[in-house]
Design an enzyme around this catalytic site. Structure first.
Site, PDB file in Angstrom:
ATOM      1  N   GLN A 147       0.823  -1.216   0.000  1.00  0.00           N
ATOM      2  CA  GLN A 147       0.000   0.000   0.000  1.00  0.00           C
ATOM      3  C   GLN A 147       0.856   1.264   0.000  1.00  0.00           C
ATOM      4  O   GLN A 147       0.323   2.367   0.140  1.00  0.00           O
ATOM      5  CB  GLN A 147      -0.945   0.001   1.211  1.00  0.00           C
ATOM      6  CG  GLN A 147      -1.901  -1.174   1.264  1.00  0.00           C
ATOM      7  CD  GLN A 147      -3.001  -1.118   0.198  1.00  0.00           C
ATOM      8  OE1 GLN A 147      -3.213  -0.085  -0.450  1.00  0.00           O
ATOM      9  NE2 GLN A 147      -3.715  -2.219   0.009  1.00  0.00           N
ATOM     10  N   CYS A 170      -9.887  -9.422   0.803  1.00  0.00           N
ATOM     11  CA  CYS A 170      -9.750 -10.876   0.878  1.00  0.00           C
ATOM     12  C   CYS A 170     -10.419 -11.444   2.126  1.00  0.00           C
ATOM     13  O   CYS A 170     -10.486 -12.651   2.294  1.00  0.00           O
ATOM     14  CB  CYS A 170      -8.305 -11.314   0.787  1.00  0.00           C
ATOM     15  SG  CYS A 170      -7.265 -10.484   1.930  1.00  0.00           S
TER      16      CYS A 170
HETATM   17  N1  C6P Z   1      -5.102  -6.113   0.129  1.00  0.00           N
HETATM   18  C1  C6P Z   1      -7.329  -5.172   0.392  1.00  0.00           C
HETATM   19  O1  C6P Z   1      -8.517  -5.061   0.088  1.00  0.00           O
HETATM   20  P1  C6P Z   1      -2.278  -9.687  -3.375  1.00  0.00           P
HETATM   21  O2  C6P Z   1      -3.755  -9.824  -3.500  1.00  0.00           O
HETATM   22  O3  C6P Z   1      -1.648 -10.964  -3.002  1.00  0.00           O
HETATM   23  O4  C6P Z   1      -1.641  -9.050  -4.541  1.00  0.00           O
HETATM   24  O5  C6P Z   1      -2.040  -8.648  -2.171  1.00  0.00           O
HETATM   25  C2  C6P Z   1      -2.175  -9.068  -0.841  1.00  0.00           C
HETATM   26  C3  C6P Z   1      -1.910  -7.919   0.089  1.00  0.00           C
HETATM   27  C4  C6P Z   1      -0.762  -7.943   0.859  1.00  0.00           C
HETATM   28  N2  C6P Z   1      -0.444  -6.927   1.680  1.00  0.00           N
HETATM   29  C5  C6P Z   1      -1.240  -5.847   1.791  1.00  0.00           C
HETATM   30  C6  C6P Z   1      -0.837  -4.732   2.718  1.00  0.00           C
HETATM   31  C7  C6P Z   1      -2.423  -5.770   1.052  1.00  0.00           C
HETATM   32  O6  C6P Z   1      -3.189  -4.682   1.172  1.00  0.00           O
HETATM   33  C8  C6P Z   1      -2.783  -6.835   0.199  1.00  0.00           C
HETATM   34  C9  C6P Z   1      -4.070  -6.820  -0.528  1.00  0.00           C
HETATM   35  C10 C6P Z   1      -6.410  -6.002  -0.469  1.00  0.00           C
HETATM   36  O7  C6P Z   1      -6.862  -4.573   1.367  1.00  0.00           O
HETATM   37  C11 C6P Z   1      -7.023  -7.308  -0.824  1.00  0.00           C
HETATM   38  S1  C6P Z   1      -7.110  -8.393   0.561  1.00  0.00           S
END
Ligand code: C6P
Length: 394
Positions: free
Chosen positions: A183, A328
Site C-alpha cells: 500500500q 480478501c
Molecule cells: N489487500 C485489500 O482489500 P495480493 O492480492 O496478493 O496481490 O495482495 C495481498 C496484500 C498484501 N499486503 C497488503 C498490505 C495488502 O493490502 C494486500 C491486498 C487487499 O486490502 C485485498 S485483501
C-alpha cells in the site's frame, strides 16, 4: 447509473498506457525469453527495461535482486517461509519473529503456520489511532529475534508506519527486516539505498498494473532458499516461464506511479481531505487515524448504529464501490480485524467503511460520493431502531 470506484486499496484500474505497452506481448512478441532463437531474444530487452524501471523506482542498488512472484501474498509467504527454512530450522535458538497485529492475512496466517512449526511470534499492538511506534517494536526484541516484519502502510486505515526508524534498529542489532510495501508504492517515497531493508513486498495491481503479478526485493547477501525448483528462471530461485507481458506492465506501472507521487500527495490528498471533511460533519462518525500520518488516498470511517455491510449495499446501489476493509476477508462477515485490533469500542469493528481514492479519481466523483454517502447514512439511520433508541437515551 453513475459509478464511482472508491476501493483502490483492494485493486486499481489498469493505467491505459500500461495496457498499450503490454499488448504486443500477447500478439507478435510472444517468445519465451529463455529461448535461444530470435523470438526469445527479441523479448529480453523489454524485460530488462521493465526490471530497470523497478530498480529505479525503488532506488534499489544494482547487486540486489527483485524476484518476480504472482502476487504480494506469494512474496509474503516466500520471505517468511524462506527465513524459517534457512534460519530457524538451522538454528532454533533464533526462532523469534516480530510483526504488528494489523498485518495483512498473508503475513498473519503464514506466521500462525510457522508458530505451529516451532517459531515464536510476537504481535505488536497498534494504538487507538492505528499507529505503532518504533519504540514499541524495539521493546519486543529479544536475543532470539531473527526477523521483524512490518507493513509500510496499513491497507485498512492507511496509517504509515515508521519503517526507516525500525529498519535502522534492526540493522544495528543484526536482525533481518521485511516490509510489506503493497500500500506504499506510489504513495510514500521509498529509497532502498537509504533505508536498510532486507526484503520488500509489492503487487502490481495496487499501483495500476495488472493483477496476478508481484515482486519481492531481496538485498544482496540476504538470499532465500529456492522457492520453486525445476528451471533456471529468476536465477533458479523461482522456476517457471516468465509472465512476460505482466512483468513489462508491472515495470511501467511502477515507474508511472512513483512518477505521480507528488500528484498523489497534493491533488489526490486534497480530494481525500474534501471527502473526509464532508463525512466528518455527519453526526456520530469516527475517522480512524490522524490524516497527516495516513496514505493520501485512504479514509476508514465508522458510522455509529450502521452495520458496515448494510452501508456497503446502499453505496453499491448508488454506484459507489467501497469496502468494509480488506477485500480478501470480505466473504466472512466478521468484524473488521484491524478495527478490532485498534480496540476500545467493539461497535467500531462492525461499522467500518473504507474509502480509497486513486490518481484517476475526479473531483466530480467526490461530489457525487459525498451526496450519496450522506443520503445512505440518513436512510439507514432512519430505519435503524437501535440507533434511534441510543440517540433518544442520550
Ligand atoms: N489487500 C485489500 O482489500 P495480493 O492480492 O496478493 O496481490 O495482495 C495481498 C496484500 C498484501 N499486503 C497488503 C498490505 C495488502 O493490502 C494486500 C491486498 C487487499 O486490502 C485485498 S485483501
Amino acid at each position: 447509473m453513475k459509478r464511482v470506484y472508491l476501493d483502490n486499496n483492494a485493486t486499481t484500474k489498469l493505467d491505459p498506457i500500461v495496457k498499450v505497452k503490454m499488448q504486443p506481448f500477447f500478439e507478435e512478441l510472444y517468445g519465451n525469453p529463455n529461448s535461444l532463437h530470435q523470438y526469445g531474444m527479441e523479448v529480453r530487452p523489454y524485460l530488462n527495461e521493465a526490471m530497470g524501471n523497478m530498480y529505479d523506482a525503488l532506488n534499489a542498488p544494482d547487486p540486489d535482486d527483485i524476484l518476480i512472484t504472482s502476487c504480494a501474498t506469494e512474496s509474503n509467504n516466500t520471505v517468511l517461509k524462506g527465513i524459517f527454512f534457512k534460519h530457524i530450522l538451522a538454528n532454533p535458538t533464533k526462532n523469534h519473529i516480530i510483526a504488528t497485529a494489523v498485518e495483512h492475512p498473508s503475513i498473519l496466517e503464514t506466521l500462525h503456520f510457522l508458530a505451529q512449526n516451532g517459531a515464536e511470534i510476537t504481535y505488536v499492538d497498534v494504538d487507538a489511532s492505528g499507529y505503532v511506534c518504533a519504540e514499541r517494536i524495539a521493546s519486543a526484541i529479544t536475543d532470539k529475534t531473527i526477523l521483524i516484519s512490518m507493513m509500510w502502510a496499513n491497507n485498512e486505515t492507511g496509517m504509515i508506519f515508521p519503517i526507516d526508524e525500525v529498519a535502522h534498529i534492526a540493522q544495528e542489532l543484526g536482525i533481518l527486516f521485511h516490509t510489506d510495501a503493497v500500500q506504499a508504492i506510489g504513495k510514500v517515497k521509498i529509497d532502498l539505498s537509504a533505508t536498510p531493508i532486507d526484503y520488500l513486498t509489492f503487487s502490481a495491481h495496487k499501483f495500476h498494473g495488472p493483477k496476478g503479478i508481484g515482486g519481492l526485493y531481496v538485498k544482496k547477501g540476504k538470499e532465500l532458499p529456492n522457492l520453486l525448483h525445476g528451471g533456471e528462471q529468476m536465477g533458479g530461485y523461482r522456476a517457471g516461464t516468465l509472465n512476460v507481458a505482466y512483468i513489462i506492465g508491472m515495470g511501467l506501472a511502477m515507474k508511472q506511479s512513483v512518477g505521480h507521487l507528488d500528484k498523489m500527495n497534493s491533488d489526490v490528498r486534497a480530494l481525500r481531505d474534501r471527502l473526509e471533511d464532508a463525512l466528518a460533519l455527519i453526526p456520530d462518525t469516527i475517522i480512524v487515524g490522524d490524516r497527516a500520518h495516513r496514505t493520501a488516498n485512504t479514509i476508514l470511517i465508522s458510522l455509529r448504529g450502521i452495520e458496515g455491510e448494510a452501508m456497503l449495499w446502499d453505496l453499491n446501489r448508488a454506484g459507489i464501490a467501497a469496502s468494509t476493509g480488506s477485500a480478501c476477508a470480505s466473504e466472512s462477515l466478521h468484524a473488521n480485524p484491524v478495527m478490532s485490533a485498534i480496540g476500545e469500542d467493539p461497535e467500531l469493528a462492525h461499522t467500518a467503511i473504507r474509502l480509497s481514492l486513486s490518481r484517476f479519481t475526479t473531483s466530480e466523483e467526490i461530489d457525487y460520493a459525498i451526496e450519496a454517502f450522506t443520503h445512505a447514512v440518513q436512510r439507514l439511520r432512519s430505519i435503524s431502531s437501535t440507533y434511534a433508541y441510543t440517540n433518544e437515551a442520550e
